[in-house]
Write a protein that holds these residues in place. Structure first.
Motif, PDB file in Angstrom:
ATOM      1  N   UNK A   7       0.704  -0.780   0.510  1.00 36.48           N
ATOM      2  CA  UNK A   7       0.018   0.091   0.583  1.00 36.48           C
ATOM      3  C   UNK A   7       0.449   1.646   0.232  1.00 36.48           C
ATOM      4  N   UNK A   8       0.553   2.268  -0.705  1.00 38.08           N
ATOM      5  CA  UNK A   8       1.492   3.506  -0.761  1.00 38.08           C
ATOM      6  C   UNK A   8       1.258   3.983   0.694  1.00 38.08           C
ATOM      7  N   UNK A   9       0.445   3.701   1.228  1.00 36.97           N
ATOM      8  CA  UNK A   9       0.792   4.723   3.243  1.00 36.97           C
ATOM      9  C   UNK A   9       1.741   3.574   3.643  1.00 36.97           C
ATOM     10  N   UNK A  10       2.378   2.763   3.175  1.00 37.26           N
ATOM     11  CA  UNK A  10       3.505   1.697   3.629  1.00 37.26           C
ATOM     12  C   UNK A  10       5.113   2.636   3.495  1.00 37.26           C
ATOM     13  N   UNK A  11       4.879   3.376   2.182  1.00 33.91           N
ATOM     14  CA  UNK A  11       6.151   4.121   1.835  1.00 33.91           C
ATOM     15  C   UNK A  11       7.006   5.232   2.551  1.00 33.91           C
ATOM     16  N   UNK A  12       8.169   4.575   2.931  1.00 35.23           N
ATOM     17  CA  UNK A  12       8.841   5.830   3.279  1.00 35.23           C
ATOM     18  C   UNK A  12       9.348   7.612   2.877  1.00 35.23           C
ATOM     19  N   UNK A  13       9.059   7.398   1.244  1.00 35.64           N
ATOM     20  CA  UNK A  13       9.276   8.464   0.885  1.00 35.64           C
ATOM     21  C   UNK A  13       8.650   8.694  -0.997  1.00 35.64           C
ATOM     22  N   UNK A  14       8.702   9.218  -1.903  1.00 32.42           N
ATOM     23  CA  UNK A  14       8.033   9.026  -2.795  1.00 32.42           C
ATOM     24  C   UNK A  14       9.182   9.647  -3.646  1.00 32.42           C
ATOM     25  N   UNK A  15       9.575   9.796  -4.732  1.00 27.03           N
ATOM     26  CA  UNK A  15      10.359  10.266  -5.848  1.00 27.03           C
ATOM     27  C   UNK A  15       9.755  10.322  -7.165  1.00 27.03           C
ATOM     28  N   UNK A  16       9.790  11.407  -7.373  1.00 24.66           N
ATOM     29  CA  UNK A  16       9.068  12.499  -8.398  1.00 24.66           C
ATOM     30  C   UNK A  16      10.499  12.321  -9.552  1.00 24.66           C
ATOM     31  N   UNK A  17      10.547  12.428 -10.886  1.00 25.45           N
ATOM     32  CA  UNK A  17      11.774  13.487 -11.777  1.00 25.45           C
ATOM     33  C   UNK A  17      12.073  14.157 -12.496  1.00 25.45           C
ATOM     34  N   UNK A  18      10.300  15.300 -12.002  1.00 28.62           N
ATOM     35  CA  UNK A  18      10.893  16.302 -12.333  1.00 28.62           C
ATOM     36  C   UNK A  18       9.812  17.581 -11.759  1.00 28.62           C
ATOM     37  N   UNK A  19      10.014  18.738 -11.661  1.00 25.73           N
ATOM     38  CA  UNK A  19       9.044  19.583 -10.661  1.00 25.73           C
ATOM     39  C   UNK A  19       7.692  19.765 -11.280  1.00 25.73           C
ATOM     40  N   UNK A  20       7.152  19.588 -12.659  1.00 23.96           N
ATOM     41  CA  UNK A  20       5.635  19.499 -13.621  1.00 23.96           C
ATOM     42  C   UNK A  20       4.558  18.051 -12.766  1.00 23.96           C
ATOM     43  N   UNK A  21       4.565  17.423 -14.128  1.00 25.44           N
ATOM     44  CA  UNK A  21       3.087  17.517 -13.264  1.00 25.44           C
ATOM     45  C   UNK A  21       3.817  16.147 -12.539  1.00 25.44           C
ATOM     46  N   UNK A  22       4.435  15.621 -12.832  1.00 25.65           N
ATOM     47  CA  UNK A  22       4.786  13.912 -11.738  1.00 25.65           C
ATOM     48  C   UNK A  22       5.213  14.572 -10.692  1.00 25.65           C
ATOM     49  N   UNK A  23       6.237  15.115 -10.527  1.00 27.15           N
ATOM     50  CA  UNK A  23       6.363  16.732  -9.138  1.00 27.15           C
ATOM     51  C   UNK A  23       5.249  17.165  -8.469  1.00 27.15           C
ATOM     52  N   UNK A  24       4.272  17.395  -9.196  1.00 30.06           N
ATOM     53  CA  UNK A  24       3.448  17.738  -8.625  1.00 30.06           C
ATOM     54  C   UNK A  24       2.356  16.985  -7.926  1.00 30.06           C
ATOM     55  N   UNK A  25       1.563  16.032  -8.153  1.00 27.32           N
ATOM     56  CA  UNK A  25       1.114  14.527  -7.930  1.00 27.32           C
ATOM     57  C   UNK A  25       2.293  14.336  -6.584  1.00 27.32           C
ATOM     58  N   UNK A  26       3.207  14.203  -7.024  1.00 22.08           N
ATOM     59  CA  UNK A  26       4.252  13.639  -6.020  1.00 22.08           C
ATOM     60  C   UNK A  26       3.859  14.096  -4.360  1.00 22.08           C
TER      61      UNK A  26
END
Length: 191
Positions: A7-26
């Motif tokens: 489950x994503x709630x069990x993750x320790x960190x979220x990583x995104x590879x840009x500051x646009x859409x994926x960064x915003x969602x992350x």
């Protein structure tokens, strides 16, 4: 460092590879779940992307304008850490109000000892052809002009994998100096 559970709630960190859409969602998700977010930056959009958008490319112009004022601003404000692949990206981040303490530079480097040949290469007149692979966006800061010029008098083949504002210029250069049969241009390859 990274624990990924069922489950994503069990993750320790979220990583995104840009500051646009994926960064915003992350960063939105990180705030909701109270999980730190690390954003990797490989370009300075204000220098590497926005100035190169053609005036008639309305979709890209709208996206990058919108991104600048909303997505990037939010991402950079709420990311826990921002890791840059190159030092020149720091000026972009500082101009956007990012605290220096949130910024780390981790250069992309290759451990060349892992790729040493067991036999020697004789590139100018020997038996074997030197094979060169160059991967990356083809634009001003990663201009491959010198490597294209360098193979002119070598027994070598160059494969350039990448796309960017300088691609057509490099294809013309290869033809002009007579090495078009020594250079293979590939715009992209799947991961």
């Amino acid at each position: 460092i990274l624990k990924v559970g069922n489950n994503i709630k069990d993750s320790d960190i979220i990583i995104a590879h840009n500051a646009t859409l994926s960064g915003f969602l992350a960063t939105k998700l990180g705030q909701m779940l109270k999980i730190p977010v690390v954003v990797f930056m490989h370009t300075n959009p204000d220098k590497d992307i926005r100035p190169h958008i053609k005036p008639f490319d309305i979709k890209r112009k709208l996206f990058w304008t919108y991104s600048s004022h909303f997505l990037e601003e939010y991402t950079l404000k709420y990311a826990s850490k921002i890791i840059c692949a190159y030092k020149f990206i720091i000026s972009y981040l500082i101009s956007r109000g990012v605290n220096k303490d949130k910024i780390e530079v981790v250069y992309h480097r290759i451990n060349v000892n892992r790729f040493k040949r067991e036999s020697s290469i004789i590139a100018s007149g020997g038996i074997e052809t030197l094979k060169i692979l160059c991967v990356g966006r083809i634009f001003e800061r990663k201009n491959p002009e010198n490597i294209i010029r360098a193979i002119k008098n070598l027994k070598a083949k160059l494969t350039l994998i990448g796309n960017g504002a300088y691609l057509e210029k490099m294809i013309r250069l290869a033809k002009e100096i007579g090495v078009q049969d020594k250079v293979n241009f590939i715009k992209s390859v799947p991961n």
